[in-house]
Design an enzyme around this catalytic site. Structure first.
Site, PDB file in Angstrom:
ATOM      1  N   LYS A 268       0.837  -1.201   0.000  1.00 17.88           N
ATOM      2  CA  LYS A 268       0.000   0.000   0.000  1.00 17.88           C
ATOM      3  C   LYS A 268       0.872   1.252   0.000  1.00 17.88           C
ATOM      4  CE  LYS A 268      -3.911  -2.392   1.870  1.00 17.88           C
ATOM      5  NZ  LYS A 268      -4.637  -2.932   3.016  1.00 17.88           N
TER       6      LYS A 268
ATOM      7  N   GLN B  45      -5.284  -1.843   9.215  1.00 17.13           N
ATOM      8  CA  GLN B  45      -5.190  -3.162   8.588  1.00 17.13           C
ATOM      9  C   GLN B  45      -5.886  -4.215   9.459  1.00 17.13           C
ATOM     10  OE1 GLN B  45      -3.657  -3.731   5.463  1.00 17.13           O
ATOM     11  NE2 GLN B  45      -4.614  -5.726   5.696  1.00 17.13           N
TER      12      GLN B  45
ATOM     13  N   ASP C 231     -11.377   2.737   3.292  1.00 18.48           N
ATOM     14  CA  ASP C 231     -11.711   1.319   3.105  1.00 18.48           C
ATOM     15  C   ASP C 231     -13.220   1.147   2.945  1.00 18.48           C
ATOM     16  OD1 ASP C 231      -9.825  -0.641   2.856  1.00 18.48           O
ATOM     17  OD2 ASP C 231      -9.398  -0.792   5.002  1.00 18.48           O
TER      18      ASP C 231
END
Ligand code: NDP
Length: 283
Positions: A53, A97, A120
């Site tokens: 990422k 995460q 997200d």
């Protein structure tokens, strides 16, 4: 013989567009899109995702920060970091995460991220907006699938779409996006009776169950578009494989995504797209 949907090539094309758009945005506004990635503990797979990422951020011209916190981080400490990032003007997107270590309350953390910075799209506010079709961010993996379909010229409208898997991050939002694209959508899961009857009806089949090479040719209609979201290790040789038995399904499908090189590369690219969108909406 199916047309193989090349996720690597499509992802590279989308990233090149994002890079161009970012250059223009920075030149016009002086604002560089910023993403903060937070990881707790030392799960090796999560560490690889986080590294990728950050690499993607550099590639498209974003600013990024990574927070690698020890396994024993407390809920209060993690929430304090999220609060700090929520109010940091350099940061437009925050990604925590998952999965988090068991002692941490994942839902509470996701709720803590300001919806405008939730790149997200896991915050219930953003999930709700997806449900009503008025969204700023789409969850990255299903958004990546939609982009693959669009750029491969696959029409969804009026098609029988069967999504197997009903997780909050893949199956459910995937079904919602196909519905919004005017597909007729069936969602299957582990308690579906006669799964193969449903999958054999599919013009577009999305496999997202996390079972290596589960879907075989006899479960797929001739000429179906087959999208394999699965990322698994094949027990016999420990190599990366999808949920679809590629060797048997490819000859009956009209389009198919390989694993690796299909849906996988799109997920991080869509995260970049959401971060750019977040930076634009912050002004
Ligand atoms: P989850 O484990 O959260 O969900 C799996 C879903 O599949 C559940 O809804 C489950 O049903 C269903 N399921 C499991 N076994 C069967 C079965 N035999 N028949 C029918 N349905 C079944 O997984 P995720 O959604 O997070 O991920 C799915 C796959 O996608 C994994 O391989 C994961 O690694 C991959 N993935 C890939 C990404 C990418 O970037 N390419 C990103 C995210 C995930 P039930 O709800 O009834 O338990």
């Amino acid at each position: 013989m199916a047309h193989i949907i090349d996720g690597k090539a499509i992802s590279a094309a989308v990233r090149a567009e994002i890079t161009e758009e970012t250059k223009k945005f920075v030149a016009e506004t002086g604002v560089t899109p910023g993403l903060a990635v937070v990881i707790v503990g030392n799960d090796p797979a999560s560490q690889v995702y986080v590294r990728n990422k950050r690499k993607a951020c550099t590639e498209v011209g974003f600013y990024s920060e990574a927070y690698e916190l020890p396994e024993e981080t407390t809920q209060t400490e993690l929430e304090a970091l999220v609060d700090k990032l929520n109010s940091d003007p350099k940061i437009h997107g925050i990604l925590v995460q998952l999965p988090l270590p068991r002692h941490l309350d994942e839902q509470r953390i996701l709720l803590r991220i300001r919806p405008e910075k939730d790149v997200d799209a896991f915050h219930p506010y953003n999930v709700g907006r997806i449900m009503i079709g008025d969204y700023n961010y789409l969850p990255c993996t299903p958004a990546g699938v939609m982009e693959l379909l669009k750029r491969s010229g696959v029409e969804v409208s009026g098609k029988e779409c069967v999504v197997v898997g009903r997780s909050n991050i893949v199956g459910k939002p995937m079904a919602m996006l196909l519905l919004q694209a005017h597909g007729t959508v069936t969602i299957c899961h582990s308690r579906t009776k006669h799964l193969e009857e449903a999958t054999r009806r599919a013009d577009i089949l999305v496999a997202a169950i996390g079972k290596p090479e589960f879907f075989t040719a006899d479960m797929v209609k001739e000429g179906a578009v087959v999208i394999d979201v699965g990322m698994n290790r094949r027990p016999s040789d420990n190599k990366l494989c999808g949920d679809v038995d590629y060797a048997s399904v490819e000859p009956v499908a009209s389009y198919i995504t390989p694993v690796p090189g299909g849906v996988g590369p799109m997920t991080i690219t869509m995260l970049m797209q959401n971060t750019l969108r977040a930076a634009k909406s912050s002004l």
